[in-house]
Design an enzyme around this catalytic site. Sequence first.
Site, PDB file in Angstrom:
ATOM      1  N   HIS A  17       0.842  -1.205   0.000  1.00  0.00           N
ATOM      2  CA  HIS A  17       0.000   0.000   0.000  1.00  0.00           C
ATOM      3  C   HIS A  17       0.875   1.252   0.000  1.00  0.00           C
ATOM      4  O   HIS A  17       0.620   2.203  -0.736  1.00  0.00           O
ATOM      5  CB  HIS A  17      -0.874   0.055   1.259  1.00  0.00           C
ATOM      6  CG  HIS A  17      -1.950  -0.985   1.345  1.00  0.00           C
ATOM      7  ND1 HIS A  17      -2.164  -1.747   2.468  1.00  0.00           N
ATOM      8  CD2 HIS A  17      -2.889  -1.380   0.450  1.00  0.00           C
ATOM      9  CE1 HIS A  17      -3.179  -2.565   2.265  1.00  0.00           C
ATOM     10  NE2 HIS A  17      -3.641  -2.364   1.056  1.00  0.00           N
ATOM     11  N   LYS A  41     -17.327  -7.272   7.338  1.00  0.00           N
ATOM     12  CA  LYS A  41     -16.050  -7.982   7.446  1.00  0.00           C
ATOM     13  C   LYS A  41     -15.684  -8.140   8.917  1.00  0.00           C
ATOM     14  O   LYS A  41     -16.227  -7.473   9.773  1.00  0.00           O
ATOM     15  CB  LYS A  41     -14.960  -7.206   6.711  1.00  0.00           C
ATOM     16  CG  LYS A  41     -15.026  -7.363   5.203  1.00  0.00           C
ATOM     17  CD  LYS A  41     -13.699  -6.987   4.589  1.00  0.00           C
ATOM     18  CE  LYS A  41     -13.717  -7.190   3.078  1.00  0.00           C
ATOM     19  NZ  LYS A  41     -12.461  -6.705   2.473  1.00  0.00           N
ATOM     20  N   ARG A  94      -1.498  -5.989  -8.356  1.00  0.00           N
ATOM     21  CA  ARG A  94      -0.293  -6.779  -8.086  1.00  0.00           C
ATOM     22  C   ARG A  94      -0.071  -7.784  -9.200  1.00  0.00           C
ATOM     23  O   ARG A  94       0.873  -7.692  -9.955  1.00  0.00           O
ATOM     24  CB  ARG A  94      -0.426  -7.510  -6.737  1.00  0.00           C
ATOM     25  CG  ARG A  94      -0.352  -6.580  -5.548  1.00  0.00           C
ATOM     26  CD  ARG A  94      -0.903  -7.211  -4.314  1.00  0.00           C
ATOM     27  NE  ARG A  94      -2.308  -7.554  -4.490  1.00  0.00           N
ATOM     28  CZ  ARG A  94      -3.153  -7.810  -3.517  1.00  0.00           C
ATOM     29  NH1 ARG A  94      -2.735  -7.825  -2.281  1.00  0.00           N
ATOM     30  NH2 ARG A  94      -4.409  -8.086  -3.763  1.00  0.00           N
ATOM     31  N   SER A 132      -3.006  -7.875   2.705  1.00  0.00           N
ATOM     32  CA  SER A 132      -3.321  -7.777   4.137  1.00  0.00           C
ATOM     33  C   SER A 132      -3.866  -9.115   4.648  1.00  0.00           C
ATOM     34  O   SER A 132      -3.536  -9.560   5.747  1.00  0.00           O
ATOM     35  CB  SER A 132      -4.366  -6.686   4.378  1.00  0.00           C
ATOM     36  OG  SER A 132      -3.910  -5.452   3.926  1.00  0.00           O
TER      37      SER A 132
HETATM   38  O1  PNS Z   1      -8.743  -3.132   0.059  1.00  0.00           O
HETATM   39  P1  PNS Z   1      -9.985  -3.690  -0.584  1.00  0.00           P
HETATM   40  O2  PNS Z   1     -10.776  -4.491   0.429  1.00  0.00           O
HETATM   41  O3  PNS Z   1      -9.693  -4.461  -1.839  1.00  0.00           O
HETATM   42  O4  PNS Z   1     -10.880  -2.404  -1.001  1.00  0.00           O
HETATM   43  C1  PNS Z   1     -12.145  -2.573  -1.594  1.00  0.00           C
HETATM   44  C2  PNS Z   1     -12.925  -1.254  -1.669  1.00  0.00           C
HETATM   45  C3  PNS Z   1     -12.937  -0.554  -0.344  1.00  0.00           C
HETATM   46  C4  PNS Z   1     -12.266  -0.347  -2.691  1.00  0.00           C
HETATM   47  C5  PNS Z   1     -14.351  -1.608  -2.140  1.00  0.00           C
HETATM   48  O5  PNS Z   1     -14.870  -2.615  -1.352  1.00  0.00           O
HETATM   49  C6  PNS Z   1     -15.296  -0.402  -2.089  1.00  0.00           C
HETATM   50  O6  PNS Z   1     -15.222   0.472  -2.922  1.00  0.00           O
HETATM   51  N1  PNS Z   1     -16.200  -0.379  -1.076  1.00  0.00           N
HETATM   52  C7  PNS Z   1     -17.147   0.687  -0.885  1.00  0.00           C
HETATM   53  C8  PNS Z   1     -18.561   0.264  -1.339  1.00  0.00           C
HETATM   54  C9  PNS Z   1     -18.721   0.405  -2.831  1.00  0.00           C
HETATM   55  O7  PNS Z   1     -18.634   1.477  -3.392  1.00  0.00           O
HETATM   56  N2  PNS Z   1     -18.954  -0.742  -3.495  1.00  0.00           N
HETATM   57  C10 PNS Z   1     -19.114  -0.811  -4.926  1.00  0.00           C
HETATM   58  C11 PNS Z   1     -17.775  -0.966  -5.607  1.00  0.00           C
HETATM   59  S1  PNS Z   1     -17.982  -1.165  -7.361  1.00  0.00           S
END
Ligand code: PNS
Length: 163
Positions: A17, A41, A94, A132
């Site tokens: 990150h 989660k 990645r 993570s």
């Molecule tokens: O680190 P991560 O868990 O891969 O991050 C995922 C994240 C936070 C980017 C994604 O879950 C997100 O955008 N969550 C907010 C809810 C949302 O907008 N969902 C629709 C995404 S298309």
Amino acid sequence: MKRAIFPGSFDPLTKGHLDIIERSVPLFDEMVIAVVNNPDKDPMFTPEERCRMIAEVLVSTDTGECRMAVESFQGLLVDYAKQKGATAIVRGIRAVSDYDYEVRMALMNRRLEPEIETVFLMAAEEYSYVSSRLLKQVFTLGGRVDGLVPELVEKKMREKTGQ
Ligand code: PNS
């Protein structure tokens, strides 16, 4: 003013990150690190703890202040990004395995908010296998994670798990 959002779970912040954050700095005028607050989660750290850790890691040696905004958010990422006046969402890629999920998210976000662009950056090869989720698993089973997370994060992981 080009403002970008770097969203994620950051549970916890990894060196992968951090590598993406540093690569983003020259590309945008301002960056907001956005920690998702997803009660579904089962995180190791609360969103507040994650924000605090990130802010501490990003403290500037010159000013003693965090170099960018670190906030938690709930709800749709594009709504949050719009509210912040951001025009870009930064995501790290990645390996090929990330691609499918990331492209689906980027296209859905574009459909929801066409004016916000997703920008993919590649982390350094040395972090290409770091996530993570994997780090938490290795750590809780007694494996070493030094060099893959900032020292402060490793310390907080020890405190959290009593290791
Ligand atoms: O680190 P991560 O868990 O891969 O991050 C995922 C994240 C936070 C980017 C994604 O879950 C997100 O955008 N969550 C907010 C809810 C949302 O907008 N969902 C629709 C995404 S298309």
